[in-house]
Scaffold this active site. Structure first.
Site, PDB file in Angstrom:
ATOM      1  N   GLY A 118      34.917   8.004  17.221  1.00  0.00           N
ATOM      2  CA  GLY A 118      36.082   8.204  16.110  1.00  0.00           C
ATOM      3  C   GLY A 118      37.029   7.196  16.341  1.00  0.00           C
ATOM      4  O   GLY A 118      38.905   7.519  16.586  1.00  0.00           O
ATOM      5  N   HIS A 119      36.530   5.919  16.895  1.00  0.00           N
ATOM      6  CA  HIS A 119      37.781   4.893  16.502  1.00  0.00           C
ATOM      7  C   HIS A 119      36.861   3.289  15.890  1.00  0.00           C
ATOM      8  O   HIS A 119      35.390   3.473  15.927  1.00  0.00           O
ATOM      9  CB  HIS A 119      38.058   4.827  18.473  1.00  0.00           C
ATOM     10  CG  HIS A 119      37.394   4.358  18.556  1.00  0.00           C
ATOM     11  ND1 HIS A 119      36.261   5.806  19.889  1.00  0.00           N
ATOM     12  CD2 HIS A 119      35.563   3.463  19.733  1.00  0.00           C
ATOM     13  CE1 HIS A 119      35.385   5.448  20.785  1.00  0.00           C
ATOM     14  NE2 HIS A 119      35.215   3.737  20.202  1.00  0.00           N
ATOM     15  N   ALA A 120      37.298   1.973  16.149  1.00  0.00           N
ATOM     16  CA  ALA A 120      37.028   1.252  16.740  1.00  0.00           C
ATOM     17  C   ALA A 120      37.597   0.456  17.359  1.00  0.00           C
ATOM     18  O   ALA A 120      38.389   0.312  17.505  1.00  0.00           O
ATOM     19  CB  ALA A 120      36.892   0.347  14.492  1.00  0.00           C
TER      20      ALA A 120
END
Ligand code: T46
Length: 137
Positions: free
Chosen positions: A49-51
């Site tokens: 749930g991130h980049a």
């Protein structure tokens, strides 16, 4: 979306299992600075749930079954990691979520940089803003 996978070289010895190997820069499209792995995860757990702004990584699952959802802000694709000889290249500015489909599946990661908390984008709207105007695959 272009999905880049790497098939590792595998050497099977009759009745004695298989040795699989990849080499930084030869098989992986970057030099490796950091290895980490995620283990002891029960089935049903979702992580990620991130980049990342800069980080490039290779993900592989030496044991078990983990679904990786890649999202470039325009489209989403799920890639199932359930073959210990397949590595998935995850480029920067790619939102990722990982779903544990089987108890105790292990996720291994080879990264091109040391850990930097500032390199993470953990807010989805911030991610969408960050990729605006960028020429990304
Ligand atoms: C990614 C996916 C595939 C460190 O202290 N050093 C490290 O090298 C890493 C990777 C993490 N951490 C700390 C940061 C957090 O306090 O470990 C904790 C868990 O990290 P996070 O919640 O980011 O874990 P995941 O499983 O959501 O994501 C990880 C990587 O962080 C990320 O870069 O792409 O695996």
């Amino acid at each position: 979306m272009i999905i880049q996978t790497i098939r590792m070289k595998s050497v099977t010895a009759e009745g004695m299992g298989t040795l699989s190997v990849f080499e930084a820069e030869h098989d992986v499209p970057f030099a490796i600075k950091r290895i980490y792995y995620i283990h002891d995860v029960p089935a049903g757990v979702q992580r990620g749930g991130h980049a990342h702004k800069k980080l490039r990584q290779l993900l592989w699952c030496p044991y078990g079954k983990i679904r990786i959802r890649l999202d470039n802000g325009r489209e989403k694709t799920d890639v199932m990691l359930d073959d210990p000889t397949i590595g998935l290249v995850v480029e920067h500015y790619m939102w990722r979520e990982m779903f544990w489909e089987q108890d105790n599946s292990v996720l291994c990661v080879a990264a091109d940089s040391f850990y930097e908390a500032e390199d993470y984008i953990r807010d989805y709207d911030e991610f969408l803003n960050a990729i605006k105007g960028k020429d990304l695959d």
